[in-house]
Design a protein around this motif. Structure first.
Motif, PDB file in Angstrom:
ATOM      1  N   GLY A 161       0.823  -1.213   0.000  1.00 60.18           N
ATOM      2  CA  GLY A 161       0.000   0.000   0.000  1.00 60.18           C
ATOM      3  C   GLY A 161       0.850   1.252   0.000  1.00 60.18           C
ATOM      4  O   GLY A 161       0.592   2.202  -0.755  1.00 60.18           O
ATOM      5  N   GLY A 162       1.874   1.262   0.842  1.00 61.27           N
ATOM      6  CA  GLY A 162       2.769   2.423   0.875  1.00 61.27           C
ATOM      7  C   GLY A 162       3.519   2.599  -0.423  1.00 61.27           C
ATOM      8  O   GLY A 162       3.652   3.719  -0.947  1.00 61.27           O
ATOM      9  N   LEU A 163       4.004   1.479  -0.977  1.00 62.56           N
ATOM     10  CA  LEU A 163       4.721   1.552  -2.253  1.00 62.56           C
ATOM     11  C   LEU A 163       3.798   2.007  -3.374  1.00 62.56           C
ATOM     12  O   LEU A 163       4.186   2.797  -4.248  1.00 62.56           O
ATOM     13  CB  LEU A 163       5.314   0.177  -2.576  1.00 62.56           C
ATOM     14  N   GLY A 164       2.551   1.544  -3.345  1.00 60.90           N
ATOM     15  CA  GLY A 164       1.584   1.953  -4.362  1.00 60.90           C
ATOM     16  C   GLY A 164       1.322   3.447  -4.326  1.00 60.90           C
ATOM     17  O   GLY A 164       1.227   4.094  -5.379  1.00 60.90           O
ATOM     18  N   CYS A 165       1.210   4.007  -3.118  1.00 54.48           N
ATOM     19  CA  CYS A 165       1.000   5.465  -2.984  1.00 54.48           C
ATOM     20  C   CYS A 165       2.158   6.242  -3.593  1.00 54.48           C
ATOM     21  O   CYS A 165       1.957   7.258  -4.278  1.00 54.48           O
ATOM     22  CB  CYS A 165       0.832   5.833  -1.516  1.00 54.48           C
ATOM     23  N   LEU A 166       3.383   5.763  -3.353  1.00 51.54           N
ATOM     24  CA  LEU A 166       4.560   6.431  -3.913  1.00 51.54           C
ATOM     25  C   LEU A 166       4.566   6.357  -5.437  1.00 51.54           C
ATOM     26  O   LEU A 166       4.872   7.341  -6.120  1.00 51.54           O
ATOM     27  CB  LEU A 166       5.832   5.795  -3.359  1.00 51.54           C
ATOM     28  N   LEU A 167       4.225   5.195  -5.975  1.00 48.53           N
ATOM     29  CA  LEU A 167       4.208   5.036  -7.431  1.00 48.53           C
ATOM     30  C   LEU A 167       3.140   5.909  -8.084  1.00 48.53           C
ATOM     31  O   LEU A 167       3.355   6.479  -9.161  1.00 48.53           O
ATOM     32  CB  LEU A 167       3.984   3.567  -7.794  1.00 48.53           C
ATOM     33  N   VAL A 168       1.972   6.025  -7.426  1.00 52.22           N
ATOM     34  CA  VAL A 168       0.916   6.893  -7.959  1.00 52.22           C
ATOM     35  C   VAL A 168       1.393   8.335  -7.996  1.00 52.22           C
ATOM     36  O   VAL A 168       1.199   9.056  -8.993  1.00 52.22           O
ATOM     37  CB  VAL A 168      -0.361   6.763  -7.115  1.00 52.22           C
ATOM     38  N   LEU A 169       2.031   8.782  -6.900  1.00 52.28           N
ATOM     39  CA  LEU A 169       2.531  10.153  -6.847  1.00 52.28           C
ATOM     40  C   LEU A 169       3.534  10.411  -7.967  1.00 52.28           C
ATOM     41  O   LEU A 169       3.439  11.417  -8.685  1.00 52.28           O
ATOM     42  CB  LEU A 169       3.182  10.412  -5.487  1.00 52.28           C
ATOM     43  N   LEU A 170       4.485   9.505  -8.138  1.00 55.90           N
ATOM     44  CA  LEU A 170       5.495   9.705  -9.174  1.00 55.90           C
ATOM     45  C   LEU A 170       4.887   9.609 -10.572  1.00 55.90           C
ATOM     46  O   LEU A 170       5.337  10.277 -11.506  1.00 55.90           O
ATOM     47  CB  LEU A 170       6.607   8.664  -9.010  1.00 55.90           C
ATOM     48  N   GLY A 171       3.838   8.797 -10.732  1.00 56.90           N
ATOM     49  CA  GLY A 171       3.222   8.626 -12.046  1.00 56.90           C
ATOM     50  C   GLY A 171       2.347   9.780 -12.481  1.00 56.90           C
ATOM     51  O   GLY A 171       2.026   9.897 -13.680  1.00 56.90           O
ATOM     52  N   LEU A 172       1.969  10.659 -11.549  1.00 55.76           N
ATOM     53  CA  LEU A 172       1.102  11.790 -11.905  1.00 55.76           C
ATOM     54  C   LEU A 172       1.759  12.719 -12.925  1.00 55.76           C
ATOM     55  O   LEU A 172       1.073  13.464 -13.624  1.00 55.76           O
ATOM     56  CB  LEU A 172       0.734  12.578 -10.649  1.00 55.76           C
ATOM     57  N   ARG A 173       3.053  12.643 -13.013  1.00 55.54           N
ATOM     58  CA  ARG A 173       3.783  13.497 -13.964  1.00 55.54           C
ATOM     59  C   ARG A 173       3.342  13.228 -15.402  1.00 55.54           C
ATOM     60  O   ARG A 173       3.421  14.109 -16.255  1.00 55.54           O
ATOM     61  CB  ARG A 173       5.276  13.232 -13.807  1.00 55.54           C
ATOM     62  N   TRP A 174       2.882  12.008 -15.670  1.00 54.56           N
ATOM     63  CA  TRP A 174       2.538  11.621 -17.030  1.00 54.56           C
ATOM     64  C   TRP A 174       1.036  11.606 -17.289  1.00 54.56           C
ATOM     65  O   TRP A 174       0.568  10.949 -18.223  1.00 54.56           O
ATOM     66  CB  TRP A 174       3.135  10.249 -17.329  1.00 54.56           C
ATOM     67  N   LEU A 175       0.290  12.326 -16.479  1.00 55.81           N
ATOM     68  CA  LEU A 175      -1.141  12.448 -16.754  1.00 55.81           C
ATOM     69  C   LEU A 175      -1.357  13.111 -18.119  1.00 55.81           C
ATOM     70  O   LEU A 175      -0.586  13.994 -18.517  1.00 55.81           O
ATOM     71  CB  LEU A 175      -1.820  13.298 -15.679  1.00 55.81           C
ATOM     72  N   PRO A 176      -2.389  12.706 -18.850  1.00 53.49           N
ATOM     73  CA  PRO A 176      -2.709  13.396 -20.104  1.00 53.49           C
ATOM     74  C   PRO A 176      -2.896  14.889 -19.865  1.00 53.49           C
ATOM     75  O   PRO A 176      -3.384  15.301 -18.798  1.00 53.49           O
ATOM     76  CB  PRO A 176      -4.015  12.737 -20.549  1.00 53.49           C
ATOM     77  N   ARG A 177      -2.539  15.679 -20.849  1.00 46.71           N
ATOM     78  CA  ARG A 177      -2.535  17.132 -20.668  1.00 46.71           C
ATOM     79  C   ARG A 177      -3.906  17.666 -20.255  1.00 46.71           C
ATOM     80  O   ARG A 177      -4.004  18.556 -19.411  1.00 46.71           O
ATOM     81  CB  ARG A 177      -2.094  17.812 -21.976  1.00 46.71           C
ATOM     82  N   GLY A 178      -4.957  17.104 -20.824  1.00 40.94           N
ATOM     83  CA  GLY A 178      -6.293  17.573 -20.477  1.00 40.94           C
ATOM     84  C   GLY A 178      -6.610  17.395 -19.000  1.00 40.94           C
ATOM     85  O   GLY A 178      -7.231  18.262 -18.379  1.00 40.94           O
ATOM     86  N   LEU A 179      -6.179  16.275 -18.427  1.00 41.66           N
ATOM     87  CA  LEU A 179      -6.401  16.035 -17.000  1.00 41.66           C
ATOM     88  C   LEU A 179      -5.431  16.838 -16.148  1.00 41.66           C
ATOM     89  O   LEU A 179      -5.803  17.369 -15.096  1.00 41.66           O
ATOM     90  CB  LEU A 179      -6.240  14.540 -16.695  1.00 41.66           C
ATOM     91  N   ALA A 180      -4.179  16.928 -16.582  1.00 46.05           N
ATOM     92  CA  ALA A 180      -3.151  17.608 -15.793  1.00 46.05           C
ATOM     93  C   ALA A 180      -3.442  19.087 -15.610  1.00 46.05           C
ATOM     94  O   ALA A 180      -3.012  19.694 -14.620  1.00 46.05           O
ATOM     95  CB  ALA A 180      -1.791  17.427 -16.456  1.00 46.05           C
ATOM     96  N   GLU A 181      -4.196  19.693 -16.555  1.00 43.78           N
ATOM     97  CA  GLU A 181      -4.453  21.131 -16.475  1.00 43.78           C
ATOM     98  C   GLU A 181      -5.712  21.463 -15.680  1.00 43.78           C
ATOM     99  O   GLU A 181      -6.039  22.638 -15.495  1.00 43.78           O
ATOM    100  CB  GLU A 181      -4.560  21.706 -17.889  1.00 43.78           C
ATOM    101  N   ARG A 182      -6.414  20.459 -15.197  1.00 45.93           N
ATOM    102  CA  ARG A 182      -7.575  20.715 -14.349  1.00 45.93           C
ATOM    103  C   ARG A 182      -7.120  21.283 -13.009  1.00 45.93           C
ATOM    104  O   ARG A 182      -6.050  20.936 -12.512  1.00 45.93           O
ATOM    105  CB  ARG A 182      -8.380  19.436 -14.125  1.00 45.93           C
TER     106      ARG A 182
END
Length: 341
Positions: A161-182
């Protein structure tokens, strides 16, 4: 303080007291009391010295993160900021509640609120990564010794669970532009990008990765010293197996400063490695008491080194100055909006 916030604090206090009550009724308090002697007092002095050294390491790591984000902060200033956070941790939910005070104080030191928030969260990410690494390293041994498969499953869930939270945080960098700009996603994407900036900086990444383990190794040493003072025949490696999972459990924000959760997890861990429950309770309470004293010392040192000290804290009501009134994430400072940092 709103009624909702007050109710939440009362619930978390009740959780801490309830868990401690259950543990106390299942442990021989007489045996705990008989273990306390002059050796424990000496171990307590050593613990306070080690925990002050831990604060120095935390200050160095935060300065490195700020450096990766193109901001400089004098070491004494960063150190006092860490001490203020230790002071706040003793009265706020979970083990990271003092970060709200550190963000507020960072703003007073001239850091934009958004930068102060992101730098502290990134700093916490590295510390959390070190804790996950230690828990993961000891997981196979603990799982092999645990008689109850639910214990092994619980430990695995905590680590994954802790590792998953870290991976989600690091992966947010690659959100599609439409979502990232919300508006909701922008601060999270910015946080992820800040974490990658620290990871990608060849000058600061090696010392940051080294310092991410230091606080947890110090915590293990403190508990080991208390275990020796209490008369336990326990190696440092044995404590290294059981204490990181206890700290990871205490980070779950359902109690005050992790009280109750840490004690329960350590009683369970001591049982797995064949150590008595009364010693586990004593070690956890002594560690917690050392953290409280360290926090009080930190508050005094911060106030002594700050021209305005606790007067500014009282006036602020411990509210981050630029936080949005709608409860959303803090707005970025003007210079951050221009530079994207």
């Amino acid at each position: 303080m709103t009624t909702r916030a007050l109710l939440l604090r009362l619930i978390k206090a009740a959780v801490s007291l309830g868990l401690l009550g259950v543990i106390v009724f299942t442990v021989d308090l007489g045996a705990v009391w008989r273990r306390l002697d002059a050796d424990v007092a000496l171990a307590g002095v050593a613990a306070l010295v080690l925990l002050q050294g831990q604060a120095l390491g935390a200050a160095a790591r935060w300065r490195l993160v700020l450096s990766a984000l193109d901001r400089a902060l004098a070491f004494p200033v960063a150190w006092r900021n860490v001490l203020l956070g230790l002071f706040g941790n003793q009265a706020m939910p979970s083990t990271i509640g003092g970060d709200a005070l550190r963000i507020w104080n960072g703003w007073r030191l001239g850091l934009p609120v958004g930068l102060a928030t992101r730098s502290l969260i990134v700093d916490r990410v590295f510390s959390f990564l070190g804790l996950i690494a230690l828990c993961g390293a000891g997981l196979p041994v603990l799982a092999g010794r645990a008689d109850d498969p639910l214990v092994a499953s619980g430990l695995l869930t905590l680590v994954l669970g802790g590792l998953g939270c870290l991976l989600v945080l690091l992966g947010l960098r690659w959100l599609p532009r439409g979502l990232a700009e919300r508006s909701v996603a922008r601060p999270l994407v910015s946080l992820s990008e800040s974490a990658w900036r620290a990871l990608g900086n060849r000058r600061v990444t090696p010392p940051i990765l080294a310092l991410m383990l230091v606080p947890h190794l110090i915590d293990i040493t403190v508990v080991w010293l208390y275990a020796l003072a209490l008369g336990l025949d326990a190696s440092w490696w044995t404590i290294a197996l059981v204490f990181p999972p206890a700290i990871l459990t205490a980070a779950v924000p359902v109690s005050v400063a992790g009280w109750g959760l840490r004690e329960g997890a350590l009683v369970l861990g001591f049982g797995i490695v064949g150590l008595p429950a009364d010693a586990a309770l004593a070690c956890s309470v002594l560690y917690g008491a050392s953290a409280v004293v360290t926090g009080l010392i930190g508050g005094v040192v911060w106030a002594a080194g700050d021209a305005d000290g606790f007067a500014a804290l009282r006036r602020s009501g411990v509210r981050v100055p630029s936080a949005r009134s709608d409860g959303g994430p803090p707005d970025m400072g003007e210079d951050e909006q221009k530079n994207g940092t």
